[in-house]
Write an enzyme that holds these catalytic residues in place. Structure first.
Site, short mmCIF file in Angstrom:
data_model
loop_
_atom_site.label_atom_id
_atom_site.label_comp_id
_atom_site.label_asym_id
_atom_site.label_seq_id
_atom_site.Cartn_x
_atom_site.Cartn_y
_atom_site.Cartn_z
N SER A 244 0.82 -1.22 0.00
CA SER A 244 0.00 0.00 0.00
C SER A 244 0.86 1.27 0.00
O SER A 244 2.03 1.24 0.39
CB SER A 244 -0.88 0.00 1.24
OG SER A 244 -0.08 0.08 2.39
N ARG A 245 0.24 2.37 -0.37
CA ARG A 245 0.93 3.65 -0.33
C ARG A 245 1.27 4.00 1.12
O ARG A 245 2.35 4.52 1.41
CB ARG A 245 0.08 4.75 -0.96
CG ARG A 245 0.90 6.00 -1.20
CD ARG A 245 0.10 7.20 -1.64
NE ARG A 245 -0.68 7.02 -2.83
CZ ARG A 245 -1.24 8.03 -3.51
NH1 ARG A 245 -1.07 9.26 -3.10
NH2 ARG A 245 -1.97 7.81 -4.57
N GLY A 247 1.86 1.97 3.64
CA GLY A 247 2.99 1.15 4.10
C GLY A 247 4.29 1.62 3.48
O GLY A 247 5.30 1.80 4.18
N GLY A 248 4.27 1.86 2.18
CA GLY A 248 5.49 2.27 1.48
C GLY A 248 6.00 3.62 1.96
O GLY A 248 7.21 3.78 2.20
N GLU A 267 7.03 -0.27 -4.32
CA GLU A 267 6.06 -0.24 -5.42
C GLU A 267 4.70 -0.16 -4.77
O GLU A 267 4.32 -1.05 -4.01
CB GLU A 267 6.24 -1.53 -6.24
CG GLU A 267 5.60 -1.46 -7.59
CD GLU A 267 4.71 -2.64 -7.80
OE1 GLU A 267 5.21 -3.76 -7.92
OE2 GLU A 267 3.49 -2.42 -7.82
N CYS A 304 -1.17 -4.79 -9.30
CA CYS A 304 -0.73 -3.40 -9.27
C CYS A 304 -0.93 -2.76 -10.63
O CYS A 304 -0.98 -1.54 -10.75
CB CYS A 304 0.71 -3.31 -8.82
SG CYS A 304 1.71 -4.63 -9.46
#
Ligand code: NAP
Length: 521
Positions: A244-245, A247-248, A267, A304
């Site tokens: 996820s955004r 998490g990243g 990613e 993705c």
């Protein structure tokens, strides 16, 4: 029948004795809890895995490409020897079907062998030689030689949606090991048993090929606790992540705040816009609708590269929309990978219906069971799309948004889109030749441009780019798929005025490895 799962981390060549329960595998379609209980690695065990990785680095990084390739090939062979166990456990933990899991195992071993081939050949190190010119005026030129060297131990976070190809021995691990970096994997809570079977295969391969202890460890306990500990640890020199955004970006923040900031290759989210020009519709609207439907529902939309945004000119495409509506309404519910992905899908598809101007074009009329998603397509005008930035957000699952506007309006909106992994343009060759500014605008927002095709299905090869500007990834200069992925885990080093005998083999005058080099006299 798999009987050997222990539920503990792999700390180098030992198994952890951890005592805090981290969770279980859960069958997403039934909620059945799977044995064994997975235990979180303790702080001491995390520390030991990282100390072992640090100690392994100077040894592992100096092994020849041939020797490291032997390790990668042995991992592939060991994975193949347990493919039935992987598939049996994988079906239970992920609800993915057997052909998908067998196919993904094939991709995983294929990636390992691809990187093995790359490092046996050896030219990937980008060796450059500028020979000395002692007589050069006004000042002599020194002898300078450079090549890529591995960064150090790498932390790899497993992806929920690729339990094999982007998890324990997936593309991040394969490329880091190929580069010469030890790997510390943070297992995903969504498929812990599958992770354990693969981890055992990697450890067997490490023993068989005589790799230094610490070249590989797998930790249970979750990304937010154990994963954060690993990323903040000074031993770690880079991070690979798919998810996820949230998490990243959390990992990017942790990495940037370290005393020594390190690169994070995350990613994250992408809606992979599709632009349809009138000429493409003239070739067959219903066929186009079928192909689009197949792409956005593939794997219950959990890719993705899922096409979540379609720009369709106003005044055309009625048959396309009609076919899409009938296919979507007649589609069946699909089981998602886990309860939290289901919650996120339900929340994102509910939220969009509350946004001004958004209509539901079609939703599957079947009934959703536990953790299941119903395919759905929304529609909005380009004017309303521009008013609400949230409409650019990922709805991870089988959902897509059709945006209607004139071709000129579509072209104008492209530069305002967030960074994406891919963009697809459906058009005739004549339209493509005229619309170069539209193609250029798309190219500036993405890592991969597709003509008359769909983004799902990512070929693993040397020219693949699976990356893109933020937020599709944290670093648009990289790819996580294909041979170029190895460059994420290296840095260039130059040797100045070194005697030939003290240089790495890749840079010696005789070129004993017979690699391609850039040489200037
Ligand atoms: P995720 O929540 O980002 O989790 C992926 C991994 O990162 C897990 O190991 C997780 O550990 C860890 N993590 C999450 N937040 C963290 C943090 N703040 N600090 C450190 N580690 C953290 O992704 P997911 O579970 O795979 O899926 C959830 C959502 O991510 C989906 O609904 C979807 O929106 C998105 N997703 C996108 C893609 C894509 O390719 N675009 C792929 C998969 C998922 P924990 O176990 O501690 O949570």
């Amino acid at each position: 029948m798999i009987t050997s799962l222990l539920g503990t981390s792999f700390i180098g060549y030992s198994r952890s004795s951890g005592n805090t329960a981290a969770g279980h595998g859960i069958q997403p379609g039934t909620g059945t809890v799977l044995e064994p209980t997975y235990l979180a690695a303790s702080a001491t065990e995390v520390e030991r895995a990282l100390a072992l990785a640090s100690a392994a680095f100077p040894v592992y990084s100096k092994l020849s490409g041939k020797v490291r390739a032997g390790f990668l090939r042995a991992i592939a062979t060991e994975i193949e020897s347990v493919v039935d166990d992987i598939v049996e456990r994988g079906i239970l933990e992920t609800a993915l079907a057997e052909p998908r899991l067998r196919g993904e195992t094939g991709r995983t071993v294929g990636q390992l062998r691809m990187f093995a081939g790359l490092i046996v050949e050896g030219s990937w190190v980008d060796a450059r030689i500028d020979r000395a010119q002692p007589d050069r005026q006004p000042i002599p030129k020194v002898d300078l030689r450079s090549m890529l060297r591995p960064l150090g131990p790498v932390a790899v976070f497993c992806a929920s949606n690729f339990p094999l190809a982007y998890s324990v021995a997936g593309g991040d691990t394969a490329s880091a090991l190929a580069a010469g970096c030890p790997v510390v994997v943070i297992a995903h809570s969504s498929h812990p048993g599958t992770a354990e079977i693969i981890a055992e295969a990697v450890i067997r391969a490490a023993h068989l090929t005589g790799m230094p202890e610490g070249v590989f460890s797998v930790l249970y306990g979750g990304g937010r606790t154990v994963g954060q500990m690993v990323v903040k640890h000074p031993a770690i020199q880079a991070v690979g992540f798919t998810g996820s955004r949230a998490g990243g970006t959390a990992l990017m923040e942790s990495a940037a705040k370290r005393a020594q900031p390190i690169p994070v290759y995350a990613e994250m989210s992408s809606v992979n816009p599709i632009v349809i020009l009138p000429g493409a519709l003239a070739r067959g609207e219903e066929v186009l609708a079928e192909a689009f439907f197949a792409s956005f529902t593939l794997g219950v939309g959990q890719f993705c590269t899922n096409p979540g945004l379609v720009f369709l000119p106003v005044g055309v495409g009625e048959k396309f929309l009609g076919k899409l509506k009938s296919l979507t309404e007649a589609s069946v519910a699909g089981t998602l990978l886990n309860a939290s992905i289901c919650e996120a899908f339900t929340a994102s598809t509910a939220a969009i219906t509350g946004v001004e101007g958004v209509e539901t074009l079609a939703r599957s009329v079947s009934v959703a069971g536990l953790n299941q998603a119903l395919p759905v397509v929304f529609e909005v005008s380009i004017a309303d799309f521009l008013k609400h930035e949230t409409l650019q957000g990922e709805m991870f699952g089988p959902a897509s948004l059709i945006v209607r506007g004139t071709v000129a309006e579509i072209e104008a909106v492209i530069p305002t889109l967030e960074g994406q992994l891919t963009a697809s343009i459906h058009a005739t060759q004549e339209e493509l030749a005229v619309k170069t500014s539209l193609v250029d605008a798309l190219q500036n927002r993405v890592g991969r441009l597709i003509f008359n095709g769909f983004p799902t299905g990512v070929e693993v090869c040397s020219s693949m780019v699976h990356g893109g500007p933020f937020p599709s990834t944290s670093d648009g200069r990289s790819t996580s798929v294909g041979t170029m992925a190895i460059f994420r885990f290296c840095r260039p080093v130059a040797w100045q005025s070194f005697p030939d005998s003290a240089l790495p083999a890749e840079l010696r005058d005789a070129n004993p490895l017979e690699i391609k080099r850039t040489e200037t006299n």
